[in-house]
Design an enzyme around this catalytic site. Sequence first.
Site, short mmCIF file in Angstrom:
data_model
loop_
_atom_site.label_atom_id
_atom_site.label_comp_id
_atom_site.label_asym_id
_atom_site.label_seq_id
_atom_site.Cartn_x
_atom_site.Cartn_y
_atom_site.Cartn_z
N HIS A 1 -37.47 68.33 75.38
CA HIS A 1 -38.44 69.43 75.32
C HIS A 1 -38.72 69.83 76.77
CE1 HIS A 1 -42.70 70.89 75.16
NE2 HIS A 1 -42.27 71.49 74.07
N HIS B 1 -44.50 73.89 65.33
CA HIS B 1 -45.54 73.68 66.35
C HIS B 1 -46.73 72.89 65.83
CE1 HIS B 1 -47.63 75.05 70.14
NE2 HIS B 1 -46.36 75.01 70.54
#
Length: 441
Positions: A340, A240
């Site tokens: 994504h 992340h």
Amino acid sequence: MSANSPQPIGSTTLASEQSAQQAVYLPPSDLSKKYNKGIHLPTPTSAAPHPSASVPGSTKIKTIENFYVRPRWLFVRIETEGGVVGWGEGTLEGHTEAVQGSLKDVARRLIGWDAMNIEEIYTYLYRHRFYRGGEVLMSAMSGVDIALWDIKGKVLGVPVWELLGGKIRERCDVYGWVGGDRPSDVVEQAKVRKAQGFTRVKMNATESIGWLDSPHALDDTVKRLAEVKAIGIDAGLDFHGRVHKGMAKQLAAALEPHRPLFIEEPLLPGHVNELKDLYNKTTIPIALGERLFTRLDCRPYFEAGCIDIIQPDIAHAGGISETKKIAIMAEAYDIGVAPHCPLGPLAFAASLHIGFSTPNFVVCEMSWKMHYNTGGFDLFTYMTNPDVFKVEGGSVGLLTTPGLGIELDEDLIRREAAEAEKLEPWINPLFRGDDGMIREW
């Protein structure tokens, strides 16, 4: 001594001699036999063109609307003069108002344009406004672009993948999430995912972590991966962008014996050279791309050879048009595409159409029962045909009806948008270290 025991250099083995005497060919697999003449879906995948298809002027854009709905999604609705409605998604998590402002500008520009000329509209929105790219403008364009592909499919009576060159597969692999922003209870959640039909999951690698933290801060990450894999399910780990360079190389090395499916955003976007260094230190596939918005953004990573999987977000990266182009470009570098998509049903459906028509597609993120979907709102909330997203054997089957292939409850969307307008839009959590310093989320 067996046929394959080590031998002195220059000598031959029994196995090599046997192989030279008689080549062995295995029969084709059952799947090879099934698809020997290509993929042929047994059910119809097209309908009659919409009546407006043959009426001059009926495919001009009449209205463009947007609806912010919980948990955190921004839907775009475009209607033609002939009454065909297309839906898209321009969700940009945490920046809803900015995209809505851009969509207001886009709407006033596009009224009267022919919705069927998707490439012309995309070129105009991207090139002719002087300022290009960026997450806000591209997310607004994404919502419009996806809706236009939905319209074109409905007008012509075919699913979107048919417009993208036809299908190359009948199912798209998907993965679900376990854990949350501060990952916990991942093993029990992984068991639930396995029972739901998933064969792959993704979880955040770490909680909030310091720029240079104790090496022991990484121990729980390694333990979680080992435990999840022990139940017979593959797992990707999302760094992340929280993990800075000094810690990222330690974490990648510690994870390597447990063979994660991939590591995602092991470093923040922009660190191309540093990512290349990490790439050369690990055998784990590296994925990245949710914060890249065009082919130009992706190009440095492709040319540096520092990633194995590109992850464009179809609601940020210019919609179906640009995502397909990124995928084609990635194929030239032997890079897989894994959209994504921790977002809504429109972004997910659009991503699947890329998958159905793209050779180097590998897997797609699916937000069903994701930790951000709170308050009773989830992937299927606004759909009237949720069965099209049924997960079986870790994959979702071909969408076969015209356009995106999903049906929405427009009345519910309008009611919810009216309620959501009274609330503050979703924003991401704020992470701070023990010293009070803001950390990467």
